[in-house]
Motif scaffolding. Sequence first.
Motif, PDB file in Angstrom:
ATOM      1  N   TYR A 177      -4.324 -15.131  -4.952  1.00 29.01           N
ATOM      2  CA  TYR A 177      -4.117 -13.698  -5.172  1.00 29.01           C
ATOM      3  C   TYR A 177      -3.693 -13.468  -6.627  1.00 29.01           C
ATOM      4  O   TYR A 177      -2.730 -14.061  -7.105  1.00 29.01           O
ATOM      5  CB  TYR A 177      -3.066 -13.156  -4.204  1.00 29.01           C
ATOM      6  CG  TYR A 177      -3.545 -13.212  -2.769  1.00 29.01           C
ATOM      7  CD1 TYR A 177      -4.413 -12.240  -2.280  1.00 29.01           C
ATOM      8  CD2 TYR A 177      -3.160 -14.238  -1.919  1.00 29.01           C
ATOM      9  CE1 TYR A 177      -4.876 -12.281  -0.975  1.00 29.01           C
ATOM     10  CE2 TYR A 177      -3.614 -14.289  -0.608  1.00 29.01           C
ATOM     11  CZ  TYR A 177      -4.470 -13.308  -0.144  1.00 29.01           C
ATOM     12  OH  TYR A 177      -4.935 -13.367   1.147  1.00 29.01           O
ATOM     13  N   ASP A 179      -2.939 -10.808  -9.962  1.00 22.82           N
ATOM     14  CA  ASP A 179      -2.435  -9.473 -10.322  1.00 22.82           C
ATOM     15  C   ASP A 179      -3.512  -8.712 -11.091  1.00 22.82           C
ATOM     16  O   ASP A 179      -3.595  -8.785 -12.320  1.00 22.82           O
ATOM     17  CB  ASP A 179      -1.167  -9.608 -11.170  1.00 22.82           C
ATOM     18  CG  ASP A 179      -0.525  -8.261 -11.457  1.00 22.82           C
ATOM     19  OD1 ASP A 179      -0.801  -7.299 -10.718  1.00 22.82           O
ATOM     20  OD2 ASP A 179       0.245  -8.166 -12.433  1.00 22.82           O
ATOM     21  N   THR A 183      -5.406  -5.817  -6.429  1.00 19.66           N
ATOM     22  CA  THR A 183      -4.182  -6.098  -5.686  1.00 19.66           C
ATOM     23  C   THR A 183      -3.106  -5.048  -5.960  1.00 19.66           C
ATOM     24  O   THR A 183      -2.261  -4.792  -5.106  1.00 19.66           O
ATOM     25  CB  THR A 183      -3.644  -7.502  -6.029  1.00 19.66           C
ATOM     26  OG1 THR A 183      -3.485  -7.615  -7.445  1.00 19.66           O
ATOM     27  CG2 THR A 183      -4.593  -8.576  -5.538  1.00 19.66           C
ATOM     28  N   ARG A 184      -3.142  -4.431  -7.132  1.00 17.74           N
ATOM     29  CA  ARG A 184      -2.157  -3.379  -7.416  1.00 17.74           C
ATOM     30  C   ARG A 184      -2.380  -2.155  -6.543  1.00 17.74           C
ATOM     31  O   ARG A 184      -1.467  -1.344  -6.343  1.00 17.74           O
ATOM     32  CB  ARG A 184      -2.228  -2.978  -8.891  1.00 17.74           C
ATOM     33  CG  ARG A 184      -1.690  -4.047  -9.842  1.00 17.74           C
ATOM     34  CD  ARG A 184      -1.659  -3.577 -11.277  1.00 17.74           C
ATOM     35  NE  ARG A 184      -1.737  -4.717 -12.187  1.00 17.74           N
ATOM     36  CZ  ARG A 184      -2.714  -4.937 -13.035  1.00 17.74           C
ATOM     37  NH1 ARG A 184      -3.718  -4.078 -13.131  1.00 17.74           N
ATOM     38  NH2 ARG A 184      -2.705  -5.999 -13.808  1.00 17.74           N
ATOM     39  N   LEU A 186      -2.861  -2.236  -3.406  1.00 21.34           N
ATOM     40  CA  LEU A 186      -2.266  -2.462  -2.093  1.00 21.34           C
ATOM     41  C   LEU A 186      -0.896  -1.810  -2.022  1.00 21.34           C
ATOM     42  O   LEU A 186      -0.205  -1.664  -3.031  1.00 21.34           O
ATOM     43  CB  LEU A 186      -2.122  -3.972  -1.848  1.00 21.34           C
ATOM     44  CG  LEU A 186      -3.409  -4.797  -1.870  1.00 21.34           C
ATOM     45  CD1 LEU A 186      -3.059  -6.289  -1.770  1.00 21.34           C
ATOM     46  CD2 LEU A 186      -4.345  -4.395  -0.749  1.00 21.34           C
ATOM     47  N   ARG A 191       1.510  -6.093  -0.076  1.00 22.20           N
ATOM     48  CA  ARG A 191       1.828  -7.039  -1.157  1.00 22.20           C
ATOM     49  C   ARG A 191       2.900  -8.035  -0.707  1.00 22.20           C
ATOM     50  O   ARG A 191       2.818  -9.229  -0.994  1.00 22.20           O
ATOM     51  CB  ARG A 191       2.294  -6.281  -2.405  1.00 22.20           C
ATOM     52  CG  ARG A 191       1.172  -5.532  -3.108  1.00 22.20           C
ATOM     53  CD  ARG A 191       1.691  -4.737  -4.302  1.00 22.20           C
ATOM     54  NE  ARG A 191       2.227  -5.586  -5.345  1.00 22.20           N
ATOM     55  CZ  ARG A 191       1.498  -6.129  -6.332  1.00 22.20           C
ATOM     56  NH1 ARG A 191       0.206  -5.902  -6.392  1.00 22.20           N
ATOM     57  NH2 ARG A 191       2.068  -6.879  -7.250  1.00 22.20           N
ATOM     58  N   ILE A 194       1.466 -10.687   1.645  1.00 24.27           N
ATOM     59  CA  ILE A 194       0.701 -11.701   0.906  1.00 24.27           C
ATOM     60  C   ILE A 194       1.635 -12.698   0.246  1.00 24.27           C
ATOM     61  O   ILE A 194       1.436 -13.919   0.326  1.00 24.27           O
ATOM     62  CB  ILE A 194      -0.205 -11.025  -0.140  1.00 24.27           C
ATOM     63  CG1 ILE A 194      -1.377 -10.314   0.554  1.00 24.27           C
ATOM     64  CG2 ILE A 194      -0.728 -12.042  -1.157  1.00 24.27           C
ATOM     65  CD1 ILE A 194      -2.181  -9.430  -0.368  1.00 24.27           C
ATOM     66  N   TYR A 203       2.129 -13.421  -7.617  1.00 25.14           N
ATOM     67  CA  TYR A 203       0.703 -13.358  -7.885  1.00 25.14           C
ATOM     68  C   TYR A 203       0.391 -14.143  -9.167  1.00 25.14           C
ATOM     69  O   TYR A 203       1.236 -14.296 -10.040  1.00 25.14           O
ATOM     70  CB  TYR A 203       0.262 -11.906  -8.082  1.00 25.14           C
ATOM     71  CG  TYR A 203       0.244 -11.095  -6.806  1.00 25.14           C
ATOM     72  CD1 TYR A 203      -0.919 -10.965  -6.057  1.00 25.14           C
ATOM     73  CD2 TYR A 203       1.403 -10.461  -6.345  1.00 25.14           C
ATOM     74  CE1 TYR A 203      -0.929 -10.226  -4.888  1.00 25.14           C
ATOM     75  CE2 TYR A 203       1.399  -9.722  -5.173  1.00 25.14           C
ATOM     76  CZ  TYR A 203       0.232  -9.602  -4.449  1.00 25.14           C
ATOM     77  OH  TYR A 203       0.222  -8.877  -3.290  1.00 25.14           O
TER      78      TYR A 203
END
Length: 239
Positions: A177, A179, A183-184, A186, A191, A194, A203
């Motif tokens: 995963y 950054d 992913t931001r 989410l 987050r 994960i 991350y």
Amino acid sequence: MGGRSILVTGGNRGIGLAVARAFAAAGDRTAITYRTGDPADLRAEGLLPVQCDITDPEQVERAYKEVEENHGPVEVLIANAGVTRDQLMLRMSEEDFTSVIDTNLTGAFRVVKRATFGMLRAKKGRVVLISSVVGLLGSAGQANYAASKAGLVGFARSLARELGSRNLTFNVVAPGYVDTDMTRALNEEQRSRILEQVPLGRYAHPEEIAAAAVFLASEEASYITGAVIPVDGGIGMGH
């Protein structure tokens, strides 16, 4: 012209952009492909943006010709371009599945095949395929994406055996995963869930993925081929 001719597919953002910047900072002549948008500002960073949808063989051919005219034959290819269409399998349409395979796996075949023509003539070349820990672990709701990323491993290892005697190497980087914008987007609960799976508890930075790709293209990695390098904070241990 100094440095090597580098091509990074999907190099206008995220991991691909970090990889392209790392090569450019090392003095390499670095081109990137992008599908949409106008990354003209990246020219100021010394990058050559080339529009290309890797699902279209004609666009792939045009992109290579543009890179070759400006930088010479591609000596290092980073096959990074990819898409997701996440959905539980029982709700996943055939188009959801085939479109991801066509971009992530068949698209990689297109750009790698085209790159090898020049590499074989030069009797040297480096190919790095950006896969994913999901391709090794699997992920609910990502059967299409996981299948495409797992396919890159078999693809790279087959070519490592097929073309190794010609001084071409084929390796895979499997990020965990990272950054990025994806992913931001989410929410905090997602987050946190994960991060609970990642032994290092954070991350990855895109630059950490780039460092692995740059190493595999370096002289120090000249005896490494058919390898899968995990950059995942430990989430994929044993796979």
